[in-house]
Design a protein around this motif. Structure first.
Motif, PDB file in Angstrom:
ATOM      1  N   VAL A 165      41.688  42.458  35.620  1.00 42.45           N
ATOM      2  CA  VAL A 165      40.516  42.071  36.409  1.00 42.45           C
ATOM      3  C   VAL A 165      39.492  41.395  35.496  1.00 42.45           C
ATOM      4  CG1 VAL A 165      38.645  42.894  37.850  1.00 42.45           C
ATOM      5  CG2 VAL A 165      40.887  43.917  38.053  1.00 42.45           C
ATOM      6  N   LEU A 182      42.252  47.227  34.914  1.00 42.93           N
ATOM      7  CA  LEU A 182      40.913  46.685  34.647  1.00 42.93           C
ATOM      8  C   LEU A 182      40.979  45.503  33.685  1.00 42.93           C
ATOM      9  CD1 LEU A 182      37.926  47.014  35.191  1.00 42.93           C
ATOM     10  CD2 LEU A 182      37.788  48.607  33.305  1.00 42.93           C
ATOM     11  N   PHE A 227      26.685  43.319  49.356  1.00 42.50           N
ATOM     12  CA  PHE A 227      27.370  42.036  49.463  1.00 42.50           C
ATOM     13  C   PHE A 227      26.400  40.932  49.822  1.00 42.50           C
ATOM     14  CE2 PHE A 227      31.980  40.982  50.318  1.00 42.50           C
ATOM     15  CZ  PHE A 227      32.343  41.435  49.083  1.00 42.50           C
ATOM     16  N   PHE A 271      29.621  40.913  39.606  1.00 43.37           N
ATOM     17  CA  PHE A 271      30.786  40.974  40.487  1.00 43.37           C
ATOM     18  C   PHE A 271      31.677  42.158  40.102  1.00 43.37           C
ATOM     19  CE2 PHE A 271      34.574  38.350  42.221  1.00 43.37           C
ATOM     20  CZ  PHE A 271      34.422  38.948  43.461  1.00 43.37           C
ATOM     21  N   VAL A 330      34.799  50.151  45.187  1.00 42.49           N
ATOM     22  CA  VAL A 330      36.043  50.916  45.120  1.00 42.49           C
ATOM     23  C   VAL A 330      35.754  52.412  45.012  1.00 42.49           C
ATOM     24  CG1 VAL A 330      38.063  51.369  43.706  1.00 42.49           C
ATOM     25  CG2 VAL A 330      37.430  49.037  44.213  1.00 42.49           C
ATOM     26  N   PHE A 356      40.481  41.259  43.480  1.00 44.70           N
ATOM     27  CA  PHE A 356      40.021  41.996  42.310  1.00 44.70           C
ATOM     28  C   PHE A 356      39.806  43.461  42.666  1.00 44.70           C
ATOM     29  CE2 PHE A 356      38.027  37.931  40.306  1.00 44.70           C
ATOM     30  CZ  PHE A 356      39.287  37.375  40.283  1.00 44.70           C
ATOM     31  N   SER A 357      39.371  43.721  43.919  1.00 46.01           N
ATOM     32  CA  SER A 357      39.184  45.117  44.307  1.00 46.01           C
ATOM     33  C   SER A 357      40.505  45.865  44.303  1.00 46.01           C
ATOM     34  CB  SER A 357      38.569  45.232  45.696  1.00 46.01           C
ATOM     35  OG  SER A 357      37.378  44.557  45.749  1.00 46.01           O
ATOM     36  N   ALA A 394      29.218  37.051  37.003  1.00 47.11           N
ATOM     37  CA  ALA A 394      30.558  37.611  36.815  1.00 47.11           C
ATOM     38  C   ALA A 394      30.468  39.097  36.476  1.00 47.11           C
ATOM     39  CB  ALA A 394      31.296  36.853  35.714  1.00 47.11           C
ATOM     40  N   PHE A 434      25.787  32.296  35.914  1.00 46.09           N
ATOM     41  CA  PHE A 434      27.130  32.631  36.379  1.00 46.09           C
ATOM     42  C   PHE A 434      27.767  33.710  35.513  1.00 46.09           C
ATOM     43  CE2 PHE A 434      27.571  28.392  38.629  1.00 46.09           C
ATOM     44  CZ  PHE A 434      27.414  28.978  39.852  1.00 46.09           C
ATOM     45  N   LEU A 472      38.061  37.699  35.914  1.00 47.59           N
ATOM     46  CA  LEU A 472      36.636  37.418  36.075  1.00 47.59           C
ATOM     47  C   LEU A 472      36.161  36.437  35.014  1.00 47.59           C
ATOM     48  CD1 LEU A 472      35.029  40.819  36.994  1.00 47.59           C
ATOM     49  CD2 LEU A 472      34.864  38.702  38.252  1.00 47.59           C
ATOM     50  N   LYS A 501      38.733  36.352  46.363  1.00 51.22           N
ATOM     51  CA  LYS A 501      38.685  36.954  45.026  1.00 51.22           C
ATOM     52  C   LYS A 501      38.239  38.397  45.109  1.00 51.22           C
ATOM     53  CE  LYS A 501      38.282  33.122  41.938  1.00 51.22           C
ATOM     54  NZ  LYS A 501      37.408  32.094  41.421  1.00 51.22           N
ATOM     55  N   PHE A 502      37.290  38.671  45.992  1.00 52.58           N
ATOM     56  CA  PHE A 502      36.799  40.041  46.090  1.00 52.58           C
ATOM     57  C   PHE A 502      37.929  40.985  46.491  1.00 52.58           C
ATOM     58  CE2 PHE A 502      34.918  43.562  48.439  1.00 52.58           C
ATOM     59  CZ  PHE A 502      34.090  44.066  47.456  1.00 52.58           C
ATOM     60  N   ILE A 518      32.488  45.442  42.426  1.00 54.61           N
ATOM     61  CA  ILE A 518      33.838  45.926  42.729  1.00 54.61           C
ATOM     62  C   ILE A 518      33.936  47.405  42.386  1.00 54.61           C
ATOM     63  CG2 ILE A 518      36.240  45.771  42.010  1.00 54.61           C
ATOM     64  CD1 ILE A 518      35.838  42.770  41.775  1.00 54.61           C
ATOM     65  N   PHE A 558      34.704  32.697  35.623  1.00 55.31           N
ATOM     66  CA  PHE A 558      33.441  32.250  35.024  1.00 55.31           C
ATOM     67  C   PHE A 558      33.636  30.905  34.333  1.00 55.31           C
ATOM     68  CE2 PHE A 558      31.094  32.357  30.897  1.00 55.31           C
ATOM     69  CZ  PHE A 558      29.896  31.882  31.403  1.00 55.31           C
ATOM     70  N   PHE A 578      41.628  46.432  40.832  1.00 57.06           N
ATOM     71  CA  PHE A 578      40.785  47.438  40.180  1.00 57.06           C
ATOM     72  C   PHE A 578      41.184  48.839  40.641  1.00 57.06           C
ATOM     73  CE2 PHE A 578      36.912  49.982  39.928  1.00 57.06           C
ATOM     74  CZ  PHE A 578      36.464  49.673  38.663  1.00 57.06           C
ATOM     75  N   HIS A 579      41.534  48.930  41.913  1.00 60.32           N
ATOM     76  CA  HIS A 579      41.843  50.220  42.526  1.00 60.32           C
ATOM     77  C   HIS A 579      43.236  50.703  42.130  1.00 60.32           C
ATOM     78  CE1 HIS A 579      40.754  53.304  45.212  1.00 60.32           C
ATOM     79  NE2 HIS A 579      41.686  53.075  46.088  1.00 60.32           N
TER      80      HIS A 579
END
Lengths: 487, 417
Positions: free
Chosen positions: A415, A412, B60, B104, B112, A399-400, B101, B97, A419, A395-396, B108, A423, A403-404
């Motif tokens: 994303v 966004l 992280f 998280f 980035v 989503f990165s 979220a 959680f 997210l 997921k990281f 990111i 959740f 996002f980028h």
């Protein structure tokens, strides 16, 4: 081009076909197919993996019909490994009539996966899809004594054949517009063509076929019944190998073939193309999959709806596009497949022991079998995306890159949806874990099974759980390989 | 991701309180008989994850440990808890959680734009102001959920009440600190400009939290609910200290984290273990007739000490923490100090009320009758309570012990410059 050359390059596929025939023969001639079949199948597939490793690094036959590249070889290996992991699940089915035939169908489906992964030409892709699809229809309906299995097969077949028709129609339109079926050539041709309505129809129709394969909403309606009704190994195979191969091909088609009509899914700056279509599918899948999963009482159905959501997450990488985006999507779908086979294996054992796979059948599993409970929590928490498990890094990465991508973090919104979806998903995964760890075991519905019959299955579960943990702690081992294999 | 750990005065203080609370939580769990192995498995996961958060120098790694704490906490409460345990556990977990979220998303954004996950490197990096303007509140709020920021504090009282004694001790003593610590270390230190933009809002929420939670605590009938709301109120002081953005305020906030960690754990130990296990009730009205001050003198003594520390009586750690925060706040937000003063009166009111009702209320009807027979306080209980009381007294008498270590670490933080 001599036939010997062709045979050399298609050796892995040939080996799997021969293995399938051998297993079929074993099933017909001996009564111990349940014992011998998996062993022969695993050996044959292992040899095929060896053959993939021996292939040359680059080759291209018949204008893209059979392409050998680092990416294709890597995913042939991954698909074959997934097939190996699926085979032991056969022993979790009590009343599977002809295990030999079943394993043979599974292997033929794997050949479909390899053709799908190894081709960069629309017609060959279609043939791969059909070969895979036909095997999966049979696998889904394999348990003739179970009415649910028949329902699963029929639904999967009806939806699948309709989707195939769409894809074929889309492909024919694209061929009509570009005059070629090779992906690279289509990509070149489309740079000069404007996005005219006919082309848009062709693209959308092709995508519909794949949206069906990856069970993206609103083309997911077959998934819950297929996951719940089909025999466990069939469901695991549909959810893992078939999905991985479909994402590889989908990525190639849109990024290579349709690359020039990428469009843009950025918020407030949408441009027509395939990426807004996929972004909409992704958002819808994430929301619908996660919310409907909340209400499920059957673990397999729950996994099916969560699969819809996970398909949505994976699409994020493809929408983001580029080398990073594609590799993030491929990484995610690979680890997802590994995790899901593990989860299905645990469900298989529980079903065999308690006679069902509803939530209540899992109550008190922690007391009955700490091993199964521990493995299941690794799989579910990885699906939920908690560190340090593989799903978190998947997921990281996804989503990165999303996002980028684009200008000014245009994706966004997607994303944020993803997210939010993950959740929500934590709730239903936690409910399953609650039933496993907190609830009291129901009154002795469970029968203790002979340990040795499950030795292979237990080993598989342990290995898969170890893989999920390992890929969580050292995600680079796979992620770096995938990104290095992309041109 | 690098396995990179580091320690400064702030981490040191929190590692210390984690150790103190963890040891006494084990001492107060001496009687766990049902599924004991599993109980300590989850408990140690929570403790280990907390150490990890306080020591991580990699974003992280920090997030990994942060999330690692949440699931064990769920099982600790849902399996071993009391009153409405599954509801309390699920509520707490979902809030955590939700915060996770948000965090998280923030991570990111950090990764980035900053291109690294090493906290030391990131602390040198200048993030674009537009990014800071939205990424700071996302990250800060995500962490602050676990610190019990108003209005996202409602998980805390129900969670504390549902948890087993050791669970409440860990929750109040350590887990709420995780959120506050990470908000300081990550959100505030990486996004100093975003912090300056939003700090007035933090102060507003903090002050509302202090007064509101104290007022709610005044009306509770369950002793554990009183303590649960008092935790929210005390954590409001931590957030107020952060919002001051000066050395006094922030150092005071870190000291308050230590102080409340010890005091909160002590209060829950008395309520959950010493009283509830012997009387099987935590209702203040029911306790009032039992003459517990006579029946359990040691419990009464411990509770008096903990209450005094909680009210901020000089000589205990709570006094130094709150006075330092208020000095800091006086420089930044004088109005907040006045309102907080009201809150402190309310804290004293509900603490005294709980103390009196639980231990020293005497029904006129049974004056002179001997106190009810109760199982005496065991040695592990005495040891655990003694350890925590010693900690709050030691810091109360010689606060420089910690402040001398906290202040240099706070001065090194970027948002002060």
């Amino acid at each position: 081009m001599s036939y010997f050359e062709l045979l050399k390059l298609a050796a892995p596929e040939a080996i799997v076909v021969v293995t399938a025939l051998a297993v079929l023969t074993i099933g017909l001639t001996t009564t111990r197919a349940l014992m011998l079949g998996p062993i022969v199948a695993v050996l044959g597939v292992a040899i095929a993996i060896g053959a993939v490793v021996m292939l040359p690094a680059q080759a291209n036959l018949f204008g893209g019909m059979l392409v050998i590249s680092p990416l294709n070889s890597l995913f042939k290996i991954i698909c074959l490994l997934l097939a190996i992991a699926t085979v032991p699940l056969v022993s979790s089915e009590k009343s599977l009539p002809n295990p030999g035939e079943f394993i043979a169908m599974l292997l033929l489906g794997s050949v479909g996966l390899m053709l799908l992964v190894g081709s960069e030409e629309l017609l060959m892709i279609f043939i791969g899809l059909e070969l895979l699809g036909l095997s999966l229809y049979v696998l889904a309906a394999f348990d003739k004594t179970d009415i649910r299995s028949a329902e699963a097969g029929l639904k999967y077949f009806l939806f699948g054949s309709t989707a195939s028709a769409f894809t074929l129609f889309g492909i024919s339109l694209i061929y009509g517009m570009s005059g070629t079926t090779a992906l690279a050539a289509i990509g070149q041709k489309l740079t000069t063509l404007p996005l005219q309505p006919l082309l848009a129809v062709g693209i959308v129709m092709t995508l519909i076929g794949f949206a069906f394969k990856i069970a993206a909403a609103p083309f997911h309606l077959w998934a819950p019944d297929a996951y719940q009704g089909a025999p466990i190994p069939s469901a695991a195979f549909i959810a893992s190998g078939s999905k991985v191969a479909s994402f590889v091909v989908l990525g190639k088609i849109v990024l290579i073939g349709f690359g020039p009509v990428h469009g843009s899914a950025d918020w407030h700056a949408m441009i027509a193309g395939w990426s807004p279509v996929l972004a909409a599918l992704a958002a819808l899948s994430i929301l619908l999959g996660n919310f409907v999963a909340l209400a499920q009482k059957n673990v397999r159905r729950l996994l099916a709806y969560s699969a819809v959501a996970h398909g949505g997450y994976t699409l994020l990488g493809i929408v983001a596009g580029g080398r990073e985006g594609f590799s993030a999507a491929l990484f995610y779908t690979s680890i997802y497949a590994v995790t899901l086979i593990g989860a299905f294996a645990v469900v298989g054992v529980v079903r065999r022991e308690t006679g069902g796979d509803d939530l209540q059948n899992f109550s008190g599993l922690a007391v009955r079998s700490p091993f199964l409970a521990g493995s299941m929590s690794i799989f579910l928490l990885s699906l939920a995306g908690l560190p340090p498990l593989a799903g978190f890094f998947g997921k990281f990465y996804l989503f990165s890159v999303a996002f980028h991508a684009g200008g000014h973090h245009g994706l966004l919104w997607l994303v944020a949806v993803a997210l939010f979806g993950s959740f929500v998903s934590l709730y239903y995964y936690l409910i399953v874990l609650k039933v496993i760890f907190v609830d009291q075991p129901s009154t002795s519905t469970s029968q203790q099974l002979n340990f040795s019959t499950f030795a292979l299955l237990r080993t598989t579960i342990a290995l898969l759980a170890a893989a999920v943990l390992f890929l969580g702690i050292m995600p680079q081992t796979l992620a770096a390989r995938i990104i290095a294999s992309l041109p | 991701m690098n396995y990179h750990l580091a320690l400064d005065g702030i981490s040191l203080t929190l590692v210390l309180v984690t150790g103190l609370v963890a040891i006494s939580a084990v001492l107060f769990s001496w009687d766990v008989a049902d599924r004991a192995n599993e109980f300590f498995f989850w408990l140690l996961l929570v403790v280990g994850g907390s150490y990890g958060v306080f020591l991580s120098a990699d974003l992280f790694l920090l997030f990994l440990f942060y999330e690692l704490v949440i699931v064990p906490k769920y099982f600790l409460i849902a399996i071993f808890g009391s009153t409405n345990k599954e509801y309390g556990a699920m509520k707490l977990t979902l809030y955590s959680f939700f915060g996770g979220a948000l965090v998280f998303l923030g991570i990111i954004a950090v990764y980035v734009s900053g291109g690294s996950l090493d906290l030391n490197q990131l602390a040198q990096f200048q993030f674009a102001p537009q990014l800071q303007a939205w990424a700071f509140p996302v990250l800060f709020l995500g962490f602050a959920v676990l610190a019990g920021i108003w209005p996202l504090h409602t998980w805390a009282p129900t969670g504390h009440v549902a948890a087993p004694t050791a669970g409440s001790m860990l929750l109040a003593g350590i887990v709420m600190k995780l959120g506050a610590y990470a908000a300081l270390r990550v959100a505030m230190n990486l996004f100093p400009q975003g912090f300056q933009m939003w700090r007035t809002w933090i102060a507003v929420f903090a002050v509302i939290g202090i007064v509101y939670a104290a007022a709610v605590a005044l009306r509770q009938r369950d002793l554990k609910f009183v303590i649960g709301y008092s935790s929210v109120s005390h954590m409001g002081f931590v957030l107020l200290g952060f919002a001051t953005a000066n050395v006094f305020g922030v150092s005071g906030a870190v000291l308050q984290m230590f102080s409340h960690g010890v005091i909160g754990a002590l209060l829950f130990a008395v309520a959950g273990r010493m009283i509830y296990r012997r009387t099987h009730t935590r209702e203040l009205d029911a306790l009032a007739g039992m003459n517990l001050g006579r029946a359990l003198p040691f419990a009464a003594f411990t509770f008096v000490v903990a209450s005094a520390a909680s009210m901020g009586i000089p000589g205990f750690s709570g006094f130094w923490a709150e006075i330092t925060i208020l000095i800091g706040a006086w420089k930044s937000y004088p109005v907040a100090v006045w309102i907080t003063g009201v809150g402190m009166v309310l804290v004293a009111a509900f603490t005294l009320r709980a103390l009196k009702r639980a231990f020293f209320d005497v029904d006129l009807a049974n004056v002179g009758t001997p106190p009810p027979e109760m199982e005496p306080i065991t040695i592990p209980e005495k040891l655990g309570a003694g350890l925590l009381m010693f900690a709050t007294l030691a810091v109360g008498i010689y606060p420089k012990l910690l402040l001398d270590r906290i202040q240099p670490a706070v001065e090194a933080m970027r948002f002060l410059k």
